[in-house]
Design an enzyme around this catalytic site. Structure first.
Site, PDB file in Angstrom:
ATOM      1  N   HIS A  28       1.190  -1.181  -0.097  1.00  0.00           N
ATOM      2  CA  HIS A  28       0.053   0.007   0.408  1.00  0.00           C
ATOM      3  C   HIS A  28       1.010   0.853   0.046  1.00  0.00           C
ATOM      4  CE1 HIS A  28      -4.464  -1.908   1.104  1.00  0.00           C
ATOM      5  NE2 HIS A  28      -3.936  -2.264   0.531  1.00  0.00           N
TER       6      HIS A  28
ATOM      7  N   HIS B 163      -2.649 -12.364  -2.551  1.00  0.00           N
ATOM      8  CA  HIS B 163      -3.973 -12.970  -1.500  1.00  0.00           C
ATOM      9  C   HIS B 163      -3.188 -14.248  -1.098  1.00  0.00           C
ATOM     10  CE1 HIS B 163      -6.501  -9.775  -2.550  1.00  0.00           C
ATOM     11  NE2 HIS B 163      -5.648  -9.331  -1.993  1.00  0.00           N
TER      12      HIS B 163
END
Length: 741
Positions: A103, A264
């Site tokens: 991020h 993920h």
């Protein structure tokens, strides 16, 4: 639903700082201002003024004291040292730190080079309070003991990215390398992250297309809403938004699939707080949190407030049964389980399998023996349902080693894209491999020119028949592609001779070809004449030609100056140049040469000049003296006479400022051409000059006028020439990291 959750978290009123990024449909704080109110703040280096570091502090020098192996070991130890105030999911902070790094770096956008991990902007508002960064304040706090231990020898921006990279390696995903070299900012920047600064989570998508200036589909997100477009579980729409958002940061479909599927593989998402209790339980983001929380936001009063009661995005669950180990179970689950739309406890749209087997079940992050069904996001399913993405998910599913390799390369690109060329990298773990997204230039395998050689080349250029204007404009067009945001562009590489730059309208291709042909001839003749291995690159020759033009123009005005010249630039090849990527360096307007492609309205041109100057890392006096000098030198685009306020065009003198500030001239808007002003003699009523809004801003804006008056004053003629020469040299040296470290 995510938008609803975000609003419940008390973030809907959070204002984000505006930007000077120029886009036709971009709303910035300057949209309603008149030209004389042009915002000069991008030219003020407040970070340097706000820095607590000593004036002689040099990160590259401080880094030499860093024990990188011990730092890595300390980071590895930290991963499994769970803290009571924020317990680690599955007993391992690795997935948390991967999200932190991702991020941080994932804000990068190729459009203007803003965002990214360099400078550590995630520590400051607005990024530290974005909904997508919920609870990452705790991740940075977990890193504080390590930062405190190593002090100035490692920057926050390097540490944040290293945390994710070390985490990957500790969980079985071997990275291809890591580079230090990111330096820290000391305040939040003014980047415009979305079309509507007034409302967090507002959409940046119009008619299915992401606004060109942005890399996230909704303000406050890194890329896309995981529930689907604007919170709707639309798999097809999610695929479109994923592709647009990742492409906006320079990622291909293959890299996009590798990153999402690989990322993920680890960790979980958090939405444990019941929907009807979210608003009451979750406090404001860090920039609105009470002072006693000491910079930590999103205080959770539900249950324990952490662990199994953690509230993040609102989605809840893990993707695989081994959330702290690298494998390709994400892809296995994607293709072998049947997914049904459900809601998380917090009310967010997600997907769970209808046919999960015991081996598919996910361990609880904090309660031994408890199992849960795996989950998928709407955006995850898009990787299977979209034909373009499906091609690569199938390929990676069938070839686990290729998946691992492609993720490693994509992760390195994600976390290093905004660092610029490889010459800026430092540290022991730099990969030997070069990548085209690094804008590589070849190493010089020849002897550099001597002072005597330079003098000979200067004379060859003078004798070439090329005019000063041709030489100066070519050098400017080559060097002024530089962007300080992501360190791309500049004169090194001579990419002005390659596609796409050679074909850009602003570079006037036909005229450019004449200059390049002559300079290449000089280069060939010189290189063939040297038996000792000495060579000159076209990149160096272009800059040297510009210097010759400036020196000759100053001489014609009665000033003798010696322009500094530092050889060492090399020539990139077409194979080393990503055409699509380099087209993002093409500017819509360049006020230094009074160029515009017509897409920017006339009243915005002064602000685009400031933006261009900011990208060139110029301050207000440097921008001012360069514009004045370029007008006197008569090097406008397409030989335009706008702003050439001199009776001696081509001579380097201060005539532009003298005549701009002369009250014998009255300025009026042209009734024939938009963006043109006519300078009329007050006594005779006859036209004397024409000018653009960029030209007149130096007499209209109070700060710029103050600087212009200095250069127009009697006795400052030599100062003007000297200051122009310094600013010119600065621009020519942009991107020369090989000599600046």
């Amino acid at each position: 639903m995510l938008k609803k959750i975000v609003t419940a978290l008390g973030m809907s009123g959070m204002l984000l700082a505006s930007s000077n990024a120029i886009a036709e449909d971009t709303t910035t704080k300057n949209d309603n201002l008149s030209p004389q109110s042009v915002d000069l703040s991008p030219l003020r280096n407040l970070n340097k003024l706000d820095s607590p570091m000593d004036k002689d502090y040099n990160y590259h020098q401080a880094f030499k004291k860093l024990d990188t192996e011990q730092l890595k070991k300390d980071m590895q130890d930290l991963l499994t040292q769970s803290q009571d105030w924020w317990p680690a999911d599955f007993g391992n902070y690795g997935p948390f730190f991967i999200r932190l790094s991702w991020h941080d770096a994932g804000t990068y956008r190729i459009y203007d080079g803003r965002g990214g991990a360099n400078r550590g902007q995630q520590r400051f508002s607005p990024l530290n309070s974005w909904p997508d960064n919920v609870n990452l304040d705790k991740a940075r706090q977990l890193l504080w003991p390590i930062k405190q231990k190593y002090g100035d020898a490692v920057s926050w921006s390097d540490l944040i990215v290293l945390a994710g990279t070390v985490s990957l390696e500790s969980m079985g995903m071997k990275p291809i390398g890591f580079a230090f070299g990111r330096e820290d900012d000391w305040q939040g920047d003014d980047t415009n992250w979305g079309l509507s600064p007034e409302e967090i989570m507002s959409s940046n998508v119009r008619d299915g297309k992401l606004a060109p200036a942005y890399a996230a589909t909704q303000m406050g997100l890194i890329y896309v809403n995981p529930e689907g477009p604007d919170g709707k579980p639309d798999i097809k729409g999610a695929a479109s938004e994923i592709r647009q958002a990742f492409r906006a940061m320079g990622m291909t479909d293959k890299e996009t699939v590798a990153l999402i599927a690989g990322g993920h593989t680890f960790g979980k998402t958090h939405g444990a707080v019941p929907e009807d209790k979210v608003k009451q339980a979750i406090g404001p983001a860090p920039d609105k949190a009470p002072i006693e929380q000491q910079g930590l936001g999103w205080h959770n009063s539900y249950g324990t407030g952490n662990g199994d009661d953690t509230m993040g995005s609102g989605l809840e669950g893990s993707w695989t049964s081994t959330p702290t180990f690298w494998n390709h179970d994400f892809l296995h689950n994607l293709y072998n389980l049947d997914w049904k739309k459900t809601l998380s406890p917090a009310g967010a749209h997600q997907w769970t399998p209808t046919n999960a087997k015991p081996e598919n079940m996910v361990p609880d992050a904090h309660k031994p023996g408890v199992k849960h069904k795996p989950i998928m996001f709407t955006t995850d399913l898009a990787l299977k349902e979209d034909d373009g993405f499906n091609k690569y998910t199938q390929e990676f599913y069938n070839n686990p080693e290729e998946f691992k390799e492609e993720f490693a390369k994509a992760w390195f690109k994600l976390t290093h894209r905004d660092m610029g060329p490889k010459s800026r990298y430092i540290g022991p773990w730099i990969p030997e491999q070069n990548f085209i997204w690094q804008d590589p230039v070849p190493a010089a395998d020849y002897k550099q020119v001597s002072t005597q050689d330079i003098a000979q080349l200067e004379q060859d250029i003078i004798n070439s028949g090329l005019t000063n204007q041709q030489l100066i404009k070519t050098a400017w067009d080559s060097a002024s592609t530089y962007r300080k945001t992501d360190y791309r562009g500049g004169s090194n590489g001579a990419r002005i001779a390659l596609a796409p730059e050679k074909d850009w309208q602003m570079n006037e291709p036909a005229k450019l070809e004449v200059v390049l042909t002559k300079l290449k001839e000089i280069q060939t003749n010189f290189n063939n004449s040297k038996a000792d291995g000495t060579k000159v690159s076209l990149a160096d020759l272009i800059v040297l030609g510009g210097n010759v033009g400036v020196e000759q123009a100053a001489k014609q005005a009665g000033y003798n100056i010696q322009m500094p010249f530092v050889p060492g630039r090399t020539d990139a090849t077409q194979a080393q140049t990503d055409i699509e990527s380099f087209n993002y360096l093409k500017t819509k307007s360049d006020g230094f040469i009074n160029y515009t492609d017509g897409s920017v309205s006339a009243d915005k041109l002064p602000q685009t000049l400031v933006e261009k100057a900011s990208m060139l890392d110029l301050n207000i006096p440097e921008m001012t003296v360069l514009v004045g000098g370029m007008r006197a030198l008569d090097v406008n685009y397409d030989n335009s006479q706008k702003g050439v306020l001199t009776t001696t065009p081509g001579q380097l003198n201060n005539s532009f400022f003298v005549n701009l500030l002369d009250m014998s001239t009255q300025w009026k808007k042209s009734d024939k051409k938009d963006g043109e002003y006519i300078g009329i003699d007050r006594k005779t009523g006859k036209q004397k000059w024409t000018a653009s809004p960029v030209d007149l801003i130096f007499g209209s804006n109070s700060e710029l006028k103050a600087v212009a008056q200095v250069y127009a004053e009697n006795g400052n003629e030599q100062k003007f020439v000297n200051d122009f020469a310094k600013a010119w040299h600065k621009v020519m040296m942009l991107g020369r990291f090989d000599v600046q470290q």
